[in-house]
Motif scaffolding. Structure first.
Motif, PDB file in Angstrom:
ATOM      1  N   LEU A 280      88.281 -30.245  47.770  1.00  0.00           N
ATOM      2  CA  LEU A 280      87.840 -31.223  48.758  1.00  0.00           C
ATOM      3  C   LEU A 280      88.181 -32.615  48.243  1.00  0.00           C
ATOM      4  CD1 LEU A 280      86.098 -32.135  51.266  1.00  0.00           C
ATOM      5  CD2 LEU A 280      84.134 -32.111  49.689  1.00  0.00           C
ATOM      6  N   ALA A 281      88.786 -33.448  49.090  1.00  0.00           N
ATOM      7  CA  ALA A 281      89.016 -34.853  48.761  1.00  0.00           C
ATOM      8  C   ALA A 281      88.130 -35.707  49.655  1.00  0.00           C
ATOM      9  CB  ALA A 281      90.482 -35.230  48.958  1.00  0.00           C
ATOM     10  N   VAL A 282      87.539 -36.746  49.067  1.00  0.00           N
ATOM     11  CA  VAL A 282      86.649 -37.642  49.799  1.00  0.00           C
ATOM     12  C   VAL A 282      87.208 -39.057  49.707  1.00  0.00           C
ATOM     13  CG1 VAL A 282      84.315 -38.570  50.005  1.00  0.00           C
ATOM     14  CG2 VAL A 282      84.651 -36.182  49.268  1.00  0.00           C
ATOM     15  N   PHE A 283      87.619 -39.583  50.861  1.00  0.00           N
ATOM     16  CA  PHE A 283      88.085 -40.968  50.931  1.00  0.00           C
ATOM     17  C   PHE A 283      86.877 -41.877  51.139  1.00  0.00           C
ATOM     18  CE2 PHE A 283      92.109 -38.965  51.608  1.00  0.00           C
ATOM     19  CZ  PHE A 283      93.093 -39.909  51.323  1.00  0.00           C
TER      20      PHE A 283
ATOM     21  N   HIS B  94      78.117 -28.899  45.254  1.00  0.00           N
ATOM     22  CA  HIS B  94      76.945 -28.039  45.375  1.00  0.00           C
ATOM     23  C   HIS B  94      77.204 -26.853  46.296  1.00  0.00           C
ATOM     24  CE1 HIS B  94      72.683 -26.955  45.566  1.00  0.00           C
ATOM     25  NE2 HIS B  94      72.831 -26.856  46.876  1.00  0.00           N
ATOM     26  N   LEU B  95      77.974 -27.075  47.355  1.00  0.00           N
ATOM     27  CA  LEU B  95      78.222 -26.024  48.343  1.00  0.00           C
ATOM     28  C   LEU B  95      79.445 -25.167  48.021  1.00  0.00           C
ATOM     29  CD1 LEU B  95      77.302 -27.834  51.691  1.00  0.00           C
ATOM     30  CD2 LEU B  95      75.922 -26.224  50.348  1.00  0.00           C
ATOM     31  N   GLY B  96      80.041 -25.360  46.849  1.00  0.00           N
ATOM     32  CA  GLY B  96      81.009 -24.378  46.398  1.00  0.00           C
ATOM     33  C   GLY B  96      82.443 -24.807  46.215  1.00  0.00           C
ATOM     34  N   ALA B  97      82.776 -26.078  46.487  1.00  0.00           N
ATOM     35  CA  ALA B  97      84.149 -26.519  46.210  1.00  0.00           C
ATOM     36  C   ALA B  97      84.398 -26.471  44.703  1.00  0.00           C
ATOM     37  CB  ALA B  97      84.369 -27.931  46.736  1.00  0.00           C
ATOM     38  N   ASP B  98      85.514 -25.911  44.327  1.00  0.00           N
ATOM     39  CA  ASP B  98      85.836 -25.818  42.903  1.00  0.00           C
ATOM     40  C   ASP B  98      86.255 -27.169  42.343  1.00  0.00           C
ATOM     41  OD1 ASP B  98      86.409 -24.156  40.499  1.00  0.00           O
ATOM     42  OD2 ASP B  98      88.448 -24.885  40.840  1.00  0.00           O
ATOM     43  N   ARG B  99      86.845 -27.969  43.189  1.00  0.00           N
ATOM     44  CA  ARG B  99      87.387 -29.256  42.748  1.00  0.00           C
ATOM     45  C   ARG B  99      87.101 -30.290  43.824  1.00  0.00           C
ATOM     46  NH1 ARG B  99      93.831 -30.081  41.348  1.00  0.00           N
ATOM     47  NH2 ARG B  99      93.657 -32.118  40.277  1.00  0.00           N
ATOM     48  N   VAL B 100      86.520 -31.430  43.435  1.00  0.00           N
ATOM     49  CA  VAL B 100      86.257 -32.529  44.361  1.00  0.00           C
ATOM     50  C   VAL B 100      86.912 -33.781  43.799  1.00  0.00           C
ATOM     51  CG1 VAL B 100      84.535 -33.924  45.529  1.00  0.00           C
ATOM     52  CG2 VAL B 100      84.086 -31.506  45.118  1.00  0.00           C
ATOM     53  N   ILE B 101      87.718 -34.430  44.623  1.00  0.00           N
ATOM     54  CA  ILE B 101      88.430 -35.646  44.225  1.00  0.00           C
ATOM     55  C   ILE B 101      87.934 -36.793  45.104  1.00  0.00           C
ATOM     56  CG2 ILE B 101      90.680 -36.752  43.951  1.00  0.00           C
ATOM     57  CD1 ILE B 101      91.893 -33.879  43.908  1.00  0.00           C
ATOM     58  N   GLY B 102      87.416 -37.846  44.485  1.00  0.00           N
ATOM     59  CA  GLY B 102      86.930 -39.004  45.217  1.00  0.00           C
ATOM     60  C   GLY B 102      87.890 -40.165  45.078  1.00  0.00           C
ATOM     61  N   LEU B 103      88.129 -40.871  46.189  1.00  0.00           N
ATOM     62  CA  LEU B 103      89.078 -41.983  46.195  1.00  0.00           C
ATOM     63  C   LEU B 103      88.379 -43.270  46.628  1.00  0.00           C
ATOM     64  CD1 LEU B 103      90.574 -39.258  47.602  1.00  0.00           C
ATOM     65  CD2 LEU B 103      92.561 -40.714  47.194  1.00  0.00           C
TER      66      LEU B 103
ATOM     67  N   GLU C 231      86.232 -35.823  40.061  1.00  0.00           N
ATOM     68  CA  GLU C 231      87.511 -36.451  39.720  1.00  0.00           C
ATOM     69  C   GLU C 231      87.686 -37.696  40.592  1.00  0.00           C
ATOM     70  OE1 GLU C 231      91.096 -33.998  39.488  1.00  0.00           O
ATOM     71  OE2 GLU C 231      89.793 -32.249  39.793  1.00  0.00           O
ATOM     72  N   THR C 232      88.296 -38.732  40.060  1.00  0.00           N
ATOM     73  CA  THR C 232      88.454 -39.951  40.853  1.00  0.00           C
ATOM     74  C   THR C 232      89.884 -40.465  40.823  1.00  0.00           C
ATOM     75  OG1 THR C 232      87.833 -41.390  38.992  1.00  0.00           O
ATOM     76  CG2 THR C 232      86.060 -40.668  40.471  1.00  0.00           C
TER      77      THR C 232
ATOM     78  N   GLY D   4      98.300 -30.040  48.800  1.00  0.00           N
ATOM     79  CA  GLY D   4      97.254 -30.955  49.233  1.00  0.00           C
ATOM     80  C   GLY D   4      95.900 -30.276  49.279  1.00  0.00           C
ATOM     81  N   PRO D   5      94.830 -31.034  49.378  1.00  0.00           N
ATOM     82  CA  PRO D   5      93.478 -30.468  49.411  1.00  0.00           C
ATOM     83  C   PRO D   5      93.270 -29.572  50.635  1.00  0.00           C
ATOM     84  CG  PRO D   5      93.436 -32.854  49.071  1.00  0.00           C
ATOM     85  CD  PRO D   5      94.831 -32.501  49.447  1.00  0.00           C
ATOM     86  N   ASP D   6      92.373 -28.593  50.489  1.00  0.00           N
ATOM     87  CA  ASP D   6      92.028 -27.727  51.612  1.00  0.00           C
ATOM     88  C   ASP D   6      91.294 -28.501  52.701  1.00  0.00           C
ATOM     89  OD1 ASP D   6      92.680 -24.953  50.432  1.00  0.00           O
ATOM     90  OD2 ASP D   6      91.425 -25.877  48.890  1.00  0.00           O
ATOM     91  N   ALA D   7      90.534 -29.503  52.299  1.00  0.00           N
ATOM     92  CA  ALA D   7      89.758 -30.303  53.241  1.00  0.00           C
ATOM     93  C   ALA D   7      89.687 -31.735  52.741  1.00  0.00           C
ATOM     94  CB  ALA D   7      88.355 -29.728  53.411  1.00  0.00           C
TER      95      ALA D   7
END
Length: 394
Positions: A182-185, A200-209, A225-226, A247-250
């Motif tokens: 998951l990527a979060v802009f 918390h809901l199960g994403a293995d990898r979260v990238i924040g921008l 990750e940022t 690219g990210p799944d979501a």
């Protein structure tokens, strides 16, 4: 009572206004103990001024203690501690029966062709006085307010009013597969919670921008990750390269209409704001544009067949979208105002957990008296003094 009122672009004031009172049998009056400034309040401070009138009371993230209830409010009593959702819903109409509380047909602003009424959020959504005040009249109190424990810091529960369920819905809509990315802009308050909830809901990898150092550091404290977008020439390309060349799944867009790096959109928004109120509203209603740099980047970064979830507020009517690319790549797009009460039962056990799995204790950077709200708005908008989240105390 004292309340924060709008008087013009970047002009908000704390003034004395009449105390609210019970007007309908389904009303309650709540004494506010904490109330927050939301990122979407900054749209009122800048872009959405044409839909306000001098003296409008702002704020839609309040909590407090029930002072009085109407005859039809039997689930609350004076002395109960409550959080008040930002959208006003009856709980029993056709839309509410389907848990689409942000579209409540009882409170819909039908004259503006908009959804459920909102606290403190312009004539588009009912011109309901907001919660950045000492007291708040709460319509539909037989359903809306969320009872919380009598003890515990306000900030453990305050964010149930808006940003926590808003982030929860954004992550649910993003539908990241187990073990996916998951990527979060945008790592403002909603983006911070999106990133934490995603893990918390199960994403293995979260990238924040983001491009604000304090926001990036806060996200890193929670194992995110940022990426500092100010250091990147090609944001979508970087994300695609980082995630298997696909690219990210979501992707979640937690920024919205006032994104950095969109000079033409900014010029158009500024020009509309310079017009007299009636003309400005007409121009926005028919030809409003947003700064779409973040949404476009999100659409280009998500993998083929992936989902983009939009929780940042947009207000344009003629925004251009890369539809050919979206169609070709099979992108799913979900968005909308949060249906707060739909998610609160899922979230509440996490707030009762002493381990604080969503890190609600690590979000607020400034807690100031309501009397200092004008300065706090300016600080929040200009991202001064490491400001990420402001809580006001009446």
């Amino acid at each position: 009572m004292k309340a924060l009122t709008w008087h013009g672009k970047r002009d908000v004031r704390v003034e004395k206004v009449p105390d609210p009172k019970i007007e309908e049998p389904t009303d309650a009056v709540v004494r506010i103990t904490s109330t927050a400034i939301c990122g979407s309040d900054l749209h009122l401070y800048e872009v959405l001024g044409p839909y306000l009138k001098p003296g409008d009371i702002l704020g839609h993230e309040p909590m407090g203690v029930v002072e009085e209830v109407g005859l039809d409010v039997t689930r609350l009593k004076p002395g109960d501690r409550v959080v008040v959702p930002f959208n006003i819903a009856c709980g029993s109409c056709w839309m509410c029966d389907r848990q689409l509380y942000a579209q409540c047909e009882t409170t819909q602003a039908t004259s503006q062709a908009k959804g459920a009424a909102l606290f403190g959020y312009t004539s588009l959504y009912g011109s309901v006085p907001g919660g950045q005040a000492e007291y708040l009249r709460v319509p539909q109190a037989h359903f809306g307010p969320i009872k919380i424990p009598e003890t515990g810091a306000d900030e453990r529960f305050l964010y149930l009013s808006d940003i926590l369920p808003t982030a929860w819905q954004a992550v649910r809509y993003a539908d990241t597969p187990p073990g996916g990315t998951l990527a979060v802009f945008g790592l403002g308050p909603v983006g911070q919670f999106c990133a934490r909830i995603g893990r918390h809901l199960g994403a293995d990898r979260v990238i924040g921008l983001d491009l604000v150092p304090e926001r990036l550091e806060m996200a890193r404290r929670h194992g995110i990750e940022t990426l500092d977008v100010s250091q990147l020439d090609d944001v979508p390309g970087t994300l695609i390269d980082l995630v298997d060349g696909r690219g990210p799944d979501a992707v979640i867009d937690a920024v919205g209409m006032e994104a950095h790096g969109a000079p033409l959109g900014r010029i158009a928004q500024t020009a509309a704001g310079l017009l007299p109120g009636t003309l400005a509203r007409a121009m926005t209603d028919r030809a409003g544009v947003d700064r779409l740099v973040v949404l476009t980047a999100a659409l280009k970064a998500v993998r083929r067949g992936g989902t983009v979830s939009v929780t940042g507020v947009y207000g344009g009517e003629v925004d251009p979208m890369p539809l050919m690319e979206m169609f070709d790549r099979g992108i799913q797009l979900r968005m909308g105002q949060c249906h707060v009460r739909r998610w609160t039962d899922e979230i509440m056990p996490l707030l009762a957990d002493d381990d604080d799995p969503l890190g609600v204790a690590d979000l607020r950077t400034h807690r100031v008296p309501l009397t200092e709200a004008p300065q706090a708005y300016e600080m929040f908008q200009k991202k001064r003094d490491g400001c990420v989240k402001v809580v006001l105390v009446p």
